[in-house]
Design a protein around this motif. Sequence first.
Motif, PDB file in Angstrom:
ATOM      1  N   SER A   1       0.814  -1.209   0.000  1.00 12.39           N
ATOM      2  CA  SER A   1       0.000   0.000   0.000  1.00 12.39           C
ATOM      3  C   SER A   1       0.850   1.262   0.000  1.00 12.39           C
ATOM      4  CB  SER A   1      -0.947   0.023   1.211  1.00 12.39           C
ATOM      5  OG  SER A   1      -0.210  -0.090   2.436  1.00 12.39           O
ATOM      6  N   TYR A   2       2.139   1.145   0.426  1.00  9.63           N
ATOM      7  CA  TYR A   2       2.959   2.345   0.567  1.00  9.63           C
ATOM      8  C   TYR A   2       4.428   1.977   0.520  1.00  9.63           C
ATOM      9  CZ  TYR A   2       4.708   6.737   2.666  1.00  9.63           C
ATOM     10  OH  TYR A   2       5.355   7.913   2.912  1.00  9.63           O
ATOM     11  N   TYR A   3       5.198   2.718  -0.273  1.00  3.71           N
ATOM     12  CA  TYR A   3       6.650   2.589  -0.327  1.00  3.71           C
ATOM     13  C   TYR A   3       7.214   3.992  -0.426  1.00  3.71           C
ATOM     14  CZ  TYR A   3      11.337   1.518  -2.117  1.00  3.71           C
ATOM     15  OH  TYR A   3      12.694   1.439  -2.297  1.00  3.71           O
ATOM     16  N   PHE A   4       8.138   4.328   0.473  1.00  2.00           N
ATOM     17  CA  PHE A   4       8.708   5.674   0.480  1.00  2.00           C
ATOM     18  C   PHE A   4      10.153   5.577   0.942  1.00  2.00           C
ATOM     19  CE2 PHE A   4       9.312  10.038   2.158  1.00  2.00           C
ATOM     20  CZ  PHE A   4       8.828  10.783   1.094  1.00  2.00           C
ATOM     21  N   ALA A   5      11.071   5.688  -0.012  1.00  2.00           N
ATOM     22  CA  ALA A   5      12.499   5.632   0.283  1.00  2.00           C
ATOM     23  C   ALA A   5      13.062   7.037   0.216  1.00  2.00           C
ATOM     24  CB  ALA A   5      13.212   4.726  -0.717  1.00  2.00           C
ATOM     25  N   SER A   6      13.591   7.520   1.337  1.00  2.00           N
ATOM     26  CA  SER A   6      14.130   8.874   1.416  1.00  2.00           C
ATOM     27  C   SER A   6      15.575   8.800   1.905  1.00  2.00           C
ATOM     28  CB  SER A   6      13.292   9.722   2.368  1.00  2.00           C
ATOM     29  OG  SER A   6      13.624   9.437   3.719  1.00  2.00           O
ATOM     30  N   PRO A   7      16.280   9.935   1.921  1.00  2.00           N
ATOM     31  CA  PRO A   7      17.648   9.915   2.465  1.00  2.00           C
ATOM     32  C   PRO A   7      17.708   9.517   3.944  1.00  2.00           C
ATOM     33  CG  PRO A   7      17.332  11.861   1.103  1.00  2.00           C
ATOM     34  CD  PRO A   7      15.980  11.227   1.270  1.00  2.00           C
ATOM     35  N   GLY A   8      16.573   9.595   4.661  1.00  2.00           N
ATOM     36  CA  GLY A   8      16.570   9.284   6.085  1.00  2.00           C
ATOM     37  C   GLY A   8      16.220   7.849   6.420  1.00  2.00           C
ATOM     38  N   GLN A   9      15.232   7.261   5.716  1.00  2.00           N
ATOM     39  CA  GLN A   9      14.804   5.900   5.968  1.00  2.00           C
ATOM     40  C   GLN A   9      13.933   5.424   4.819  1.00  2.00           C
ATOM     41  OE1 GLN A   9      13.308   8.263   8.666  1.00  2.00           O
ATOM     42  NE2 GLN A   9      12.160   8.762   6.828  1.00  2.00           N
ATOM     43  N   THR A  10      13.632   4.138   4.836  1.00  2.00           N
ATOM     44  CA  THR A  10      12.739   3.547   3.840  1.00  2.00           C
ATOM     45  C   THR A  10      11.543   2.953   4.564  1.00  2.00           C
ATOM     46  OG1 THR A  10      14.593   3.021   2.360  1.00  2.00           O
ATOM     47  CG2 THR A  10      12.529   1.821   2.009  1.00  2.00           C
TER      48      THR A  10
END
Length: 402
Positions: free
Chosen positions: A28-37
């Motif tokens: 339902s959700y995937y969000f990979a950022s410089p801080g965490q995934t």
Amino acid sequence: MSTITQGKRYDANDRGEDVFSAVGENLSYYFASPGQTWIGEGIRESITIPWNKQSAAELQNTLAWRLAPSELAVGALPFERDADVALFVPETLRCMLPAAEFVRSLLIPPVTHTIEECRSDPACFLEGVEQALMLIEQGALSKIVLSRALDLKLDREVALAAVLKRLTQQNRSGYTYALQLPFREGEQTPRTLFGASPELLISRHGNHVTSNPLAGSLPRTGCPIQDQRRATALLASDKDRREHAIVVAAVEEALRPYCASLVVPAQPSVVFTDSMMHLSTRIAGTLTRPHVSTLELVYALHPTPAVCGYPTEPARRAIKALEPFDRGAFTGAIGWLDAKGNGEWAVTIRCAESAGRALRLFAGAGIVAGSTPQQELAETSSKLRTMLVALGVEQLLEEVWR
């Protein structure tokens, strides 16, 4: 109540394959950022609110008692501010390390989608740019962002796990995302929004806020020496510096009322994506009110001139008149917020929306005095490259350049 699990710690020899083990039918959700995934599965609870300042502030009070400390509300906000906002709480949520810490050694499978249909209308975009330049010449606008859509029909549904792996590898310092979109009236096919954005709209962690507007762009060449020459030219470009300054001034104006201090660099820098280079200014501040919600800050900022134009309302009206499609979540924002108001929201660009085998890709370009229709068309084509390569259909690159 949804649950959150801490992902395993990856070492240098781990290819990180099971980061994507949840990317299946229940994603339902995937969000990979410089801080965490973050990887979310299922939907425990949906939250729909009118998109206005009062609702954004009231929602935080609701989340304060409805969310456990380890839970998040996630979602994508639309470009249009008169639309409702649909957020949801995933049933389960995995918190992983930043993608940059494992993606270099990730095994990326080939993606071999076949295109059965392709529809685009570059002539409509070129005509829109010409009309926009007339509005700018008449003094009605200083800047407007116009977009084009590329509609594809694939031989099969998108291989989302493989595409996200490729996007994450290409976009190590940015924001790679996928989100299950709510059904619209009359729809029966699930829709998924996915992409790789280089642009941070706002993050809030405790009293600290950060925004990183991008505006003023050139395509990359693939040659490091030529790219460095282009970056130098971009920094010296009067047209691109003016376009960038409009966006930075608007972000500063929106954040000042919320901040006791705000640091705005006097000069932009250049950031690189897989296909583009952009003028970038990273703005950092300290909040006056420690409990202001990230969503309230999003409302104050969105839409910035980076995705709409300036002045905002005339630009928004012109976009409605000149663009022959509904942007939906494109040029909106995607991200998360927690019970304390912390959150991180990226600008929803370099993206696609899929429904079954149907796919729509988006790309936009900022128009200011000195812009030319053909150059802006070329810029949108370069921006489409990110998604076309990730989907394994880069053979369309020559076609979208026309």
